[in-house]
Design a protein around this motif. Structure first.
Motif, PDB file in Angstrom:
ATOM      1  N   ILE B  69      32.053  38.415  55.514  1.00 57.91           N
ATOM      2  CA  ILE B  69      33.526  38.002  54.610  1.00 57.91           C
ATOM      3  C   ILE B  69      33.404  37.528  54.214  1.00 57.91           C
ATOM      4  O   ILE B  69      34.442  38.207  52.646  1.00 57.91           O
ATOM      5  CB  ILE B  69      34.691  37.660  56.039  1.00 57.91           C
ATOM      6  N   PHE B  70      33.852  36.249  53.694  1.00 60.19           N
ATOM      7  CA  PHE B  70      34.228  36.173  52.690  1.00 60.19           C
ATOM      8  C   PHE B  70      33.124  36.308  51.518  1.00 60.19           C
ATOM      9  O   PHE B  70      33.436  36.604  49.800  1.00 60.19           O
ATOM     10  CB  PHE B  70      34.372  34.675  52.712  1.00 60.19           C
ATOM     11  N   ASP B  71      32.217  36.171  51.420  1.00 62.42           N
ATOM     12  CA  ASP B  71      31.147  36.902  50.595  1.00 62.42           C
ATOM     13  C   ASP B  71      31.858  38.305  49.929  1.00 62.42           C
ATOM     14  O   ASP B  71      31.660  38.701  48.507  1.00 62.42           O
ATOM     15  CB  ASP B  71      29.726  37.616  51.054  1.00 62.42           C
ATOM     16  N   VAL B  72      32.134  39.243  51.168  1.00 65.77           N
ATOM     17  CA  VAL B  72      32.790  40.601  50.448  1.00 65.77           C
ATOM     18  C   VAL B  72      34.065  39.734  49.774  1.00 65.77           C
ATOM     19  O   VAL B  72      34.190  40.885  48.785  1.00 65.77           O
ATOM     20  CB  VAL B  72      32.897  41.653  51.291  1.00 65.77           C
ATOM     21  N   GLU B  73      34.419  39.247  50.618  1.00 63.07           N
ATOM     22  CA  GLU B  73      36.033  39.043  49.247  1.00 63.07           C
ATOM     23  C   GLU B  73      35.663  38.093  48.057  1.00 63.07           C
ATOM     24  O   GLU B  73      36.309  38.633  47.039  1.00 63.07           O
ATOM     25  CB  GLU B  73      37.247  37.399  49.741  1.00 63.07           C
ATOM     26  N   VAL B  74      34.678  37.278  47.583  1.00 62.60           N
ATOM     27  CA  VAL B  74      34.102  37.742  46.306  1.00 62.60           C
ATOM     28  C   VAL B  74      34.104  38.400  45.706  1.00 62.60           C
ATOM     29  O   VAL B  74      34.354  38.376  44.263  1.00 62.60           O
ATOM     30  CB  VAL B  74      32.664  36.063  46.202  1.00 62.60           C
ATOM     31  N   VAL B  75      33.232  39.043  46.163  1.00 62.18           N
ATOM     32  CA  VAL B  75      33.003  40.443  45.159  1.00 62.18           C
ATOM     33  C   VAL B  75      33.812  41.361  45.118  1.00 62.18           C
ATOM     34  O   VAL B  75      34.076  42.077  44.025  1.00 62.18           O
ATOM     35  CB  VAL B  75      31.640  41.629  46.357  1.00 62.18           C
ATOM     36  N   CYS B  76      34.821  41.185  45.599  1.00 65.10           N
ATOM     37  CA  CYS B  76      36.219  42.754  45.853  1.00 65.10           C
ATOM     38  C   CYS B  76      37.242  41.320  44.177  1.00 65.10           C
ATOM     39  O   CYS B  76      37.711  42.342  43.907  1.00 65.10           O
ATOM     40  CB  CYS B  76      37.366  42.871  47.136  1.00 65.10           C
ATOM     41  N   LEU B  77      37.139  39.827  44.146  1.00 70.15           N
ATOM     42  CA  LEU B  77      37.723  39.312  43.609  1.00 70.15           C
ATOM     43  C   LEU B  77      37.053  39.203  42.141  1.00 70.15           C
ATOM     44  O   LEU B  77      38.168  39.463  41.171  1.00 70.15           O
ATOM     45  CB  LEU B  77      38.314  38.310  43.971  1.00 70.15           C
ATOM     46  N   PHE B  78      35.842  39.407  42.309  1.00 72.65           N
ATOM     47  CA  PHE B  78      35.786  38.592  40.884  1.00 72.65           C
ATOM     48  C   PHE B  78      35.917  39.438  39.609  1.00 72.65           C
ATOM     49  O   PHE B  78      36.109  39.908  38.412  1.00 72.65           O
ATOM     50  CB  PHE B  78      33.466  38.859  40.569  1.00 72.65           C
ATOM     51  N   PRO B  79      35.547  41.172  39.815  1.00 70.97           N
ATOM     52  CA  PRO B  79      35.988  42.405  38.494  1.00 70.97           C
ATOM     53  C   PRO B  79      37.409  41.968  37.811  1.00 70.97           C
ATOM     54  O   PRO B  79      37.629  42.214  37.341  1.00 70.97           O
ATOM     55  CB  PRO B  79      35.591  43.332  39.281  1.00 70.97           C
ATOM     56  N   VAL B  80      38.591  41.967  39.821  1.00 70.21           N
ATOM     57  CA  VAL B  80      40.004  41.813  39.085  1.00 70.21           C
ATOM     58  C   VAL B  80      39.787  40.410  38.141  1.00 70.21           C
ATOM     59  O   VAL B  80      40.592  40.862  37.768  1.00 70.21           O
ATOM     60  CB  VAL B  80      40.223  41.696  40.675  1.00 70.21           C
ATOM     61  N   ILE B  81      39.634  39.639  38.256  1.00 66.03           N
ATOM     62  CA  ILE B  81      40.010  38.842  37.766  1.00 66.03           C
ATOM     63  C   ILE B  81      39.161  38.258  36.633  1.00 66.03           C
ATOM     64  O   ILE B  81      39.551  37.738  35.629  1.00 66.03           O
ATOM     65  CB  ILE B  81      39.120  37.362  38.896  1.00 66.03           C
ATOM     66  N   LEU B  82      38.367  39.305  35.909  1.00 65.77           N
ATOM     67  CA  LEU B  82      37.194  39.244  34.632  1.00 65.77           C
ATOM     68  C   LEU B  82      38.678  40.042  34.188  1.00 65.77           C
ATOM     69  O   LEU B  82      38.705  39.930  32.824  1.00 65.77           O
ATOM     70  CB  LEU B  82      36.744  40.091  34.915  1.00 65.77           C
ATOM     71  N   VAL B  83      39.355  40.892  34.667  1.00 61.80           N
ATOM     72  CA  VAL B  83      40.410  41.520  33.841  1.00 61.80           C
ATOM     73  C   VAL B  83      41.345  40.990  33.205  1.00 61.80           C
ATOM     74  O   VAL B  83      41.962  41.931  32.227  1.00 61.80           O
ATOM     75  CB  VAL B  83      40.741  43.080  34.490  1.00 61.80           C
ATOM     76  N   LEU B  84      41.922  40.233  33.612  1.00 62.78           N
ATOM     77  CA  LEU B  84      43.029  39.310  34.076  1.00 62.78           C
ATOM     78  C   LEU B  84      43.752  38.807  32.579  1.00 62.78           C
ATOM     79  O   LEU B  84      44.820  39.356  31.978  1.00 62.78           O
ATOM     80  CB  LEU B  84      43.385  38.235  35.300  1.00 62.78           C
ATOM     81  N   GLN B  85      42.746  38.612  31.684  1.00 58.67           N
ATOM     82  CA  GLN B  85      42.588  37.806  30.795  1.00 58.67           C
ATOM     83  C   GLN B  85      43.204  38.727  29.646  1.00 58.67           C
ATOM     84  O   GLN B  85      44.312  38.982  29.361  1.00 58.67           O
ATOM     85  CB  GLN B  85      41.702  37.243  30.463  1.00 58.67           C
ATOM     86  N   HIS B  86      42.880  39.903  29.565  1.00 62.94           N
ATOM     87  CA  HIS B  86      42.962  41.103  29.290  1.00 62.94           C
ATOM     88  C   HIS B  86      44.464  42.060  29.820  1.00 62.94           C
ATOM     89  O   HIS B  86      44.815  42.075  28.740  1.00 62.94           O
ATOM     90  CB  HIS B  86      41.903  42.078  29.611  1.00 62.94           C
ATOM     91  N   PHE B  87      44.789  42.060  30.631  1.00 63.61           N
ATOM     92  CA  PHE B  87      46.224  42.343  31.174  1.00 63.61           C
ATOM     93  C   PHE B  87      46.744  41.520  30.159  1.00 63.61           C
ATOM     94  O   PHE B  87      48.625  41.714  29.603  1.00 63.61           O
ATOM     95  CB  PHE B  87      46.477  42.240  33.249  1.00 63.61           C
ATOM     96  N   LYS B  88      46.378  40.101  30.217  1.00 59.01           N
ATOM     97  CA  LYS B  88      47.297  38.721  29.916  1.00 59.01           C
ATOM     98  C   LYS B  88      47.868  39.421  28.109  1.00 59.01           C
ATOM     99  O   LYS B  88      49.109  39.551  27.490  1.00 59.01           O
ATOM    100  CB  LYS B  88      47.012  37.850  30.134  1.00 59.01           C
ATOM    101  N   LEU B  89      46.621  39.729  27.496  1.00 55.28           N
ATOM    102  CA  LEU B  89      47.107  40.643  26.028  1.00 55.28           C
ATOM    103  C   LEU B  89      47.815  41.169  25.852  1.00 55.28           C
ATOM    104  O   LEU B  89      48.510  42.115  24.973  1.00 55.28           O
ATOM    105  CB  LEU B  89      45.201  40.338  25.809  1.00 55.28           C
ATOM    106  N   ILE B  90      47.723  42.409  27.123  1.00 59.43           N
ATOM    107  CA  ILE B  90      48.682  43.882  26.967  1.00 59.43           C
ATOM    108  C   ILE B  90      49.951  43.225  27.381  1.00 59.43           C
ATOM    109  O   ILE B  90      50.753  43.811  26.255  1.00 59.43           O
ATOM    110  CB  ILE B  90      48.585  45.024  27.991  1.00 59.43           C
ATOM    111  N   SER B  91      50.673  42.843  27.984  1.00 60.82           N
ATOM    112  CA  SER B  91      51.559  42.003  28.713  1.00 60.82           C
ATOM    113  C   SER B  91      51.957  41.420  29.339  1.00 60.82           C
ATOM    114  O   SER B  91      50.897  41.567  30.540  1.00 60.82           O
ATOM    115  CB  SER B  91      52.714  43.701  29.005  1.00 60.82           C
ATOM    116  N   ARG B  92      53.506  40.887  29.576  1.00 57.90           N
ATOM    117  CA  ARG B  92      53.041  39.226  29.843  1.00 57.90           C
ATOM    118  C   ARG B  92      53.454  40.683  31.620  1.00 57.90           C
ATOM    119  O   ARG B  92      52.245  39.547  32.614  1.00 57.90           O
ATOM    120  CB  ARG B  92      53.766  38.494  29.630  1.00 57.90           C
ATOM    121  N   THR B  93      53.936  40.576  32.273  1.00 62.22           N
ATOM    122  CA  THR B  93      54.673  41.387  32.983  1.00 62.22           C
ATOM    123  C   THR B  93      53.475  41.920  33.303  1.00 62.22           C
ATOM    124  O   THR B  93      53.330  41.843  34.673  1.00 62.22           O
ATOM    125  CB  THR B  93      56.134  41.849  33.029  1.00 62.22           C
ATOM    126  N   LEU B  94      52.856  42.634  33.313  1.00 59.09           N
ATOM    127  CA  LEU B  94      51.314  43.521  33.907  1.00 59.09           C
ATOM    128  C   LEU B  94      50.958  42.123  34.038  1.00 59.09           C
ATOM    129  O   LEU B  94      50.587  43.352  35.408  1.00 59.09           O
ATOM    130  CB  LEU B  94      51.290  44.373  32.625  1.00 59.09           C
TER     131      LEU B  94
END
Lengths: 170, 141
Positions: B69-94
């Motif tokens: 179950i936590f294996d699948v959690e990592v799979v779900c979280l990994f791509p999301v965490i990659l884009v957070l930095q990208h989101f920060k560049l667009i806007s802080r609220t985003l």
């Protein structure tokens, strides 16, 4: 350029061979544990196909979740049962007949679906990392499925805790 | 990009060649004089008895389920965490909204973890007062 395409074709056919042969071993192995180990190679070969289709994230997920998680679970399940095929009654003739019928029915359904499919082909693009794109889509367009998946995992964990408890209670 | 994975293929092929090549060379070079004594399974000098197929402790299965179950959690979280930095560049609220979305995901799974922990799914040895405690069974015989 041509050499690269030939290399990809060779890798594709080698992967095909690994998948088909290991799948046959998994089906026809006398011992369940050998079947499970053969299944490992089948699952890794499937990951190879995903790589060749430029789905890099999916390929890694295939290895991490299927080969690393589900197969280990399967192996533990087999080791826990402590029974051979004969004891499980899988060796009976009726089982073979029922299995053949079920397999053929599934095969017919697959053929039907494949024949029905439209098979749109997109022009081949250079392979690019897909993980960040998946992440962006998960946070925007597919946010609800993303959050629901966490609730599904919660349900799965509660279910597993319940299953284990019942076994222990015996 | 494809060549990065070609590295993996080359690595896998070399691993196979190394392992099976070594075994093959060993088979060709060594002498073979098998006796029934030599062919028995080594069990510290004792004559082996019974099946070597030992039944595992059920807790391995238990832990594997939770792991999956936590294996699948990592799979779900990994791509999301990659884009957070990208989101920060667009806007802080985003980015803050995105962090909130991820936090909800994680909180649900933390609840799951607390539940499993509370139910004793993570305990290796069960507490004696637990109603589900059974005899310890590392020794199947």
């Amino acid at each position: 350029m041509a050499g690269k395409e030939i290399a990809i074709i060779i890798v594709f056919y080698v992967t095909c061979g690994v998948v088909v042969i290991s799948a046959l071993i998994a089906v026809f192995a006398r011992s369940v544990i050998n079947a499970a180990f053969a299944l490992f190679f089948t699952l890794c070969g499937m990951a190879g196909f995903y790589f060749l289709l430029s789905a890099d994230f999916l390929a890694i997920v295939q290895i991490v979740v299927y080969a690393g998680g589900i197969l280990v679970l399967l192996l533990f399940g087999i080791l826990l049962t402590h029974r051979t095929l004969e004891e499980l009654g899988i060796e009976k003739r009726t089982t073979y007949i029922a299995g053949t019928i079920a397999g053929l029915a599934f095969y017919l359904i697959l053929i039907f679906i494949i024949a029905q499919g439209l098979w749109h082909q997109i022009p081949p693009k250079p392979m690019a990392p897909t993980t960040a794109t998946i992440g962006r889509l998960l946070l925007t367009k597919y946010l609800l499925p993303f959050e629901i998946s966490s609730v599904t995992l919660l349900a799965a964990l509660i279910g597993s805790a319940y299953l284990v408890r019942r076994k222990e209670g015996k | 990009m494809l060549y990065d994975f070609a590295n993996i293929v080359v690595f896998l092929v070399l691993t196979g060649v190394l392992v099976f090549g070594t075994l093959l060379v060993g088979r060709l070079v060594r002498t073979q004089k098998p006796t029934p004594e030599k062919n028995t399974i080594y069990e510290c000098g004792e004559p082996p008895f019974g099946s070597s197929w030992v039944r595992y402790n059920i807790r391995f299965y238990n832990i594997a389920l939770v792991f999956l179950i936590f294996d699948v959690e990592v799979v779900c979280l990994f791509p999301v965490i990659l884009v957070l930095q990208h989101f920060k560049l667009i806007s802080r609220t985003l980015m803050l909204v995105a962090v909130g979305e991820v936090a909800f995901f994680v909180v649900v799974l933390v609840i799951a973890l607390i539940y499993a922990w509370h139910k004793g799914a993570l305990d290796w040895l069960r507490a004696p007062e637990s109603p589900y405690s059974v005899e310890e069974s590392h020794n199947p015989e």
